[in-house]
Write an enzyme that holds these catalytic residues in place. Structure first.
Site, PDB file in Angstrom:
ATOM      1  N   ASP A  98      -9.127  -9.327  -0.558  1.00 49.18           N
ATOM      2  CA  ASP A  98      -8.378  -8.461   0.357  1.00 49.18           C
ATOM      3  C   ASP A  98      -8.383  -7.017  -0.131  1.00 49.18           C
ATOM      4  OD1 ASP A  98      -6.364  -8.205   2.676  1.00 49.18           O
ATOM      5  OD2 ASP A  98      -5.250  -7.366   0.991  1.00 49.18           O
TER       6      ASP A  98
ATOM      7  N   ASN B 222       0.841  -1.200   0.000  1.00 49.45           N
ATOM      8  CA  ASN B 222       0.000   0.000   0.000  1.00 49.45           C
ATOM      9  C   ASN B 222       0.877   1.251   0.000  1.00 49.45           C
ATOM     10  OD1 ASN B 222       0.930   0.353   2.657  1.00 49.45           O
ATOM     11  ND2 ASN B 222      -0.945  -0.426   3.582  1.00 49.45           N
TER      12      ASN B 222
END
Length: 325
Positions: free
Chosen positions: A198, A9
């Site tokens: 996810d 991320n």
């Protein structure tokens, strides 16, 4: 393999879905090898279930993931695989355990995808190992049946939802299943599906708290039906429960097969993901309380609270047991 920016991320933490995909690949390799270790009809091992998986510590860009797998139990038609993930800082040499997972596979014939083949038995070092494995097998079989029976929910869009409500953060992703997503049998890799799940769960969590979030754990992931190449899948996620520092998100995958054999949409996969909110320093942050509006939302919140308290009690018992040893 080394973790790269597209695995993580914006804060540099590796996506839980990336790790789940590596875990599934390791499990698929070892179980397929084992199921083809004796003379007979060639097959490919298909993922049926992933037991609860805890993300013990974050993995970061630049670290190396080492994934190891071991077969721990075989029934007549299924294989249990234990997978460990270690992260290594190649600058300092420091290593840490990031994940432990248990997966169940079934061998499907290459000639007839609907045919489940028999699994070659493994040799146990002691009788207790086989008995413990059989107990785990019966427990997961029962849980899969119970989960499938409650799989009728559908997520609908909410017009102008208020912040911190279920409708405000709920998210969906639509994906066309292509050849690169699939096994030799033309069905989606379990790891590909888990990675997409996810991603959706992460979007739900980020929308709710507006901070950096990471996957903390995943409850059992049940693969109810195979997803064929050419299907359009819809991955949907919604917040079900929040504690002071964690968020539980229900994610399910629906498949629309419309190319070769038209049939109604069906529920293919379901699971609960738990996320935590982190500061820039990697410290846990408080999570905004989920605002429930409907009776169904309140019911799901109480069910989530039950799962949270059960997991918390189990973790405390394990810590006490470890302290006594």
């Amino acid at each position: 393999r080394i973790m790269r920016p597209d695995d993580a991320n914006i804060a540099g933490n590796v996506h839980g879905g990336t790790i789940l995909k590596m875990i599934e690949e390791a499990g698929a390799i070892i179980s397929t090898r084992h199921c083809n270790s004796q003379a007979g009809e060639p097959c490919v091992a298909a993922l049926a279930r992933v037991e609860r998986t805890d993300f013990l510590s974050p993995m970061c860009i630049g670290e190396v993931a080492n994934v190891s797998a071991e077969i721990t139990y075989t029934s007549r038609h299924s294989v249990e695989v234990q997978v460990n993930v270690m992260s290594e800082n190649i600058l300092t040499g420091a290593k840490k355990l990031t994940n432990k997972a248990t997966l169940w596979y079934v061998p499907l014939s290459l000639k007839n995808v609907n045919k489940v083949l028999e699994v070659p038995p493994i040799q146990y070092t002691r009788k207790e190992q086989e008995d413990e494995g059989k107990k785990r097998y019966e427990e997961q079989k029962l849980d899969r049946l119970e989960t499938k029976q409650r799989n009728g929910d559908v997520i609908f869009p909410i017009i102008n939802p208020e912040p911190h409500t279920v409708g405000y953060s709920q998210s969906s992703l639509i994906h066309l299943v292509g050849p690169s997503d699939c096994t030799l049998l033309g069905f989606v890799h379990g790891g590909v599906t888990m990675k997409l799940m996810d991603e959706v769960a992460g979007i739900v969590a980020a929308r709710h708290c507006k901070t950096n979030i990471v996957t903390a754990s995943v409850d059992a992931i049940n693969f109810h039906e195979k997803i064929k190449k050419g299907c359009v899948i819809t991955i949907s996620g919604r917040m079900t429960f929040t504690s002071n520092k964690s968020m539980e998100i229900e994610v399910f995958v629906d498949a629309d097969p419309f190319l070769d054999e038209p049939r109604e949409r069906y529920r293919a996969v379901s699971a609960f993901f738990t996320y935590v909110s982190l500061s820039k320093e990697g410290k846990p942050l408080p999570v905004p309380q989920l605002l429930t509006e409907t009776e169904d939302e309140k019911r799901r919140f109480e069910e989530g609270k039950g799962r949270y308290l059960q997991t918390k009690a189990k973790r405390q018992a394990q810590m006490q047991q470890a302290a006594q040893q």
